[in-house]
Design an enzyme around this catalytic site. Structure first.
Site, mmCIF file in Angstrom:
data_model
loop_
_atom_site.group_PDB
_atom_site.id
_atom_site.type_symbol
_atom_site.label_atom_id
_atom_site.label_comp_id
_atom_site.label_asym_id
_atom_site.label_seq_id
_atom_site.Cartn_x
_atom_site.Cartn_y
_atom_site.Cartn_z
ATOM 1 N N GLU A 27 10.509 4.303 -7.324
ATOM 2 C CA GLU A 27 9.997 5.581 -7.448
ATOM 3 C C GLU A 27 11.924 5.600 -7.933
ATOM 4 O O GLU A 27 13.260 4.786 -6.791
ATOM 5 C CB GLU A 27 10.898 6.541 -6.034
ATOM 6 N N ASN A 72 8.128 11.487 -3.885
ATOM 7 C CA ASN A 72 8.944 13.406 -3.477
ATOM 8 C C ASN A 72 9.540 14.042 -5.151
ATOM 9 O O ASN A 72 9.380 14.809 -5.575
ATOM 10 C CB ASN A 72 9.482 13.640 -3.002
ATOM 11 N N ASN A 172 1.920 13.952 -5.996
ATOM 12 C CA ASN A 172 1.907 13.133 -4.462
ATOM 13 C C ASN A 172 2.131 13.980 -3.623
ATOM 14 O O ASN A 172 3.132 15.301 -4.030
ATOM 15 C CB ASN A 172 3.653 12.302 -4.992
ATOM 16 N N GLU A 173 2.028 13.878 -2.229
ATOM 17 C CA GLU A 173 1.856 14.566 -1.159
ATOM 18 C C GLU A 173 2.062 15.899 -1.201
ATOM 19 O O GLU A 173 2.430 16.551 -0.451
ATOM 20 C CB GLU A 173 2.953 14.054 -0.335
ATOM 21 N N TYR A 244 3.480 5.485 7.895
ATOM 22 C CA TYR A 244 4.442 4.919 8.133
ATOM 23 C C TYR A 244 5.125 4.940 8.838
ATOM 24 O O TYR A 244 5.021 5.365 10.430
ATOM 25 C CB TYR A 244 5.759 5.487 7.309
ATOM 26 N N GLU A 292 1.475 4.630 -0.387
ATOM 27 C CA GLU A 292 2.568 4.413 0.385
ATOM 28 C C GLU A 292 2.326 3.802 1.651
ATOM 29 O O GLU A 292 1.678 4.479 2.274
ATOM 30 C CB GLU A 292 3.681 5.655 0.565
ATOM 31 N N GLN A 354 9.641 0.917 -1.066
ATOM 32 C CA GLN A 354 9.028 0.851 -2.339
ATOM 33 C C GLN A 354 10.162 -1.022 -2.873
ATOM 34 O O GLN A 354 9.873 -1.689 -1.916
ATOM 35 C CB GLN A 354 9.998 1.528 -2.295
#
Length: 510
Positions: A27, A72, A172-173, A244, A292, A354
């Protein structure tokens, strides 16, 4: 001494190992790109500015597919800013991470870097501030052979042949209020449906990933997936998951059992996707892109690590979430990989987030060295050895009590059988903080003739469970695991306390 008995049978398999589960993520955030994979002027930089010291570590680690450019970041990104002559590219403010993006590195550079790294590309599109038109135009620019304005523009920018990117993330998200362009499930589901349809009008052979929940703790979890897929089921192939984990308040045992949450998350999303399939009487299955996942020590919202909360001035590639991983973290990463592999019939893509510097298995310093974090090792060995068939594992293990998840198996395991190369690979973790674990593995229908390799990651001599690898010293890695043997079809070994191990066996079918 603790104990575990594991049974493997040649005839009880889950399916082929989906090699895309050993994916990673790059990213435009912090120092992942700039001074991570790309640093013109570094002593190791090649003619294109790519750090060859980092490239060599990436090849050793073995990611198969890399998601790019966010995250993001992508929800406010104009893909056109990252193509064309570098000196003409605009400098932009990135609101996601409160940084200045130079756009010196963009799509062409990433495609060339990926070829050198030997990885497939998973391209994410902006469905936060942009939509259908930008999505279809990016596909035309990237994949169309030529003879149109955008495909010829790619050629003018130096790449005659199409990039042929097959795998695309539809945003994304967007379930998250922190996301630029946050949407309701109905808003996003309709947008994903129409964007996917338009992209396939340009290139019908794309694989498309719809945005799922940003975590199982999201208040919309479950209903989000159901609503999104009710709109976009026919247009997409995957629904995404993000997760996460971190150790909280010194509760190491719950942290070491977080793969139980991963199991629950995966199985819940699969059930929801299959419920939509049944309602629609659809033939195809929607699989999971766990694009992720990692250990991430998320600090308070008033620190530099969080989007929208950065108090300092606008900077280029600041240090963001450069977690230093310890022995405990590495064992947890190993158990998360085990969970992904055990669900490999439906989790067919996964990306550890990442790749470099930003919550990453690889670290680098500007104009300095690159090195392996503790979490590098489970990923590298599993990417190397997990091939062929995923074996079902029957585990009878002593338990460890946790505050969050109740009793968990002390020994966590996944296994694969590679018939072509006559190999069984076992990946094992001992969640116990204090005691070693004696393990027996019963091999049915798999005649093991010897141990090719047995390695373990555990607390190094003179260290503790918080020992990390740094620029100056890397004490945590894999060492030979002694005392591994086979007796009448039973593999026997002892796992040290708080450890992750890999055992590779020579086998034939019997």
């Amino acid at each position: 001494m603790s104990h575990a008995r594991i049974t493997l049978d040649r005839d009880f398999t889950i399916g082929e190992v989906p090699r895309r589960i050993f994916g990673s993520f790059v990213e435009h955030m912090g120092r992942c790109v700039y001074t991570g994979i790309y640093e013109p002027g570094h002593p190791s930089a090649d003619e294109e500015g790519f750090r060859t010291d980092v490239l060599e570590l990436v090849k050793e680690m073995g990611p198969t597919v890399i998601r790019y450019p966010g995250g993001n970041f992508v929800s406010g990104y104009n893909w056109e800013d990252g193509v064309g002559p570098v000196e003409q590219r605009p400098r932009r403010l990135d609101g996601a991470w409160h940084t200045v993006e130079s756009n010196a590195f963009g799509l062409h550079e990433f495609v060339r870097w990926s070829k050198k790294a030997g990885t497939e590309i998973m391209e994410a599109i902006n469905l936060g501030t942009r939509g259908v038109d930008a999505a279809r135009e990016l596909v035309e620019y990237a994949n169309h052979p030529g003879g149109t304005y955008l495909s010829d523009l790619r050629k003018q920018h130096g790449t005659a042949e199409p990039f042929d990117i097959r795998l695309w993330c539809l945003g994304n998200e967007l379930d998250g209020p922190w996301q630029i362009g946050h949407k309701t499930a109905d808003e996003y589901g309709r947008l994903a449906q129409e964007a996917g349809k338009a992209m396939r009008f340009v290139d019908p052979d794309l694989e498309l990933v719809a945005v799922g929940s940003s975590s199982s703790a999201m208040p919309t979890f479950g209903s989000w997936e159901h609503t999104v897929l009710s709109h976009a089921y026919d247009e997409v192939d995957y629904i995404s998951m993000h997760a996460y984990y971190q150790e909280e308040d010194g509760d190491a045992q719950s942290f070491l059992a977080t793969s139980l949450d991963t199991d629950y998350f995966i199985e819940s999303v699969v059930a929801t996707a299959d419920a939509v399939r049944a309602k629609r009487k659809a033939k195809k299955f929607i699989n999971i892109s766990f694009d992720e996942w990692n250990v991430w020590y998320q600090r308070g919202l008033d620190t530099d690590d969080q989007p929208h909360k950065v108090s300092k001035g606008w900077r280029e590639y600041p240090r963001l979430i450069e977690d230093e991983y310890n022995v405990t973290d590495a064992v947890v990463v190993g158990t998360l990989l085990n969970s992904l592999l055990r669900h490999g019939d439906r989790v067919t893509i996964a990306n550890q987030a990442q790749l470099v510097n930003v919550i990453a298995p690889i670290r680098s310093e500007e104009n300095g060295p690159a090195w392996r974090q503790t979490s590098f090792w489970p990923f590298a060995r599993m990417s190397e050895l997990a091939r062929g068939q995923i074996l079902r594992v029957a585990v009878d293990s002593d338990k460890v009590a946790t505050k969050k998840f109740g009793d968990a198996d002390l020994v966590d395991v996944s296994a694969t059988w590679d018939e072509e190369h006559g190999r069984v690979a076992l990946f094992l973790a001992n969640r116990g903080l204090d005691d070693a674990a004696d393990v027996e593995v019963v091999l049915r229908g798999l005649g093991a003739s010897g141990v090719r390799r047995a390695e373990v990651l555990d607390i190094p001599k003179g260290g503790d469970r918080f020992t990390t690898n740094t620029e100056q010293s890397q004490p945590v890695g894999l060492r030979p695991l002694d005392g591994v043997g086979i007796d009448e079809g039973v593999l026997k070994l002892t796992l040290p306390a708080l450890s992750w191990a890999v055992v590779e066996l020579d086998v034939s079918t019997v």
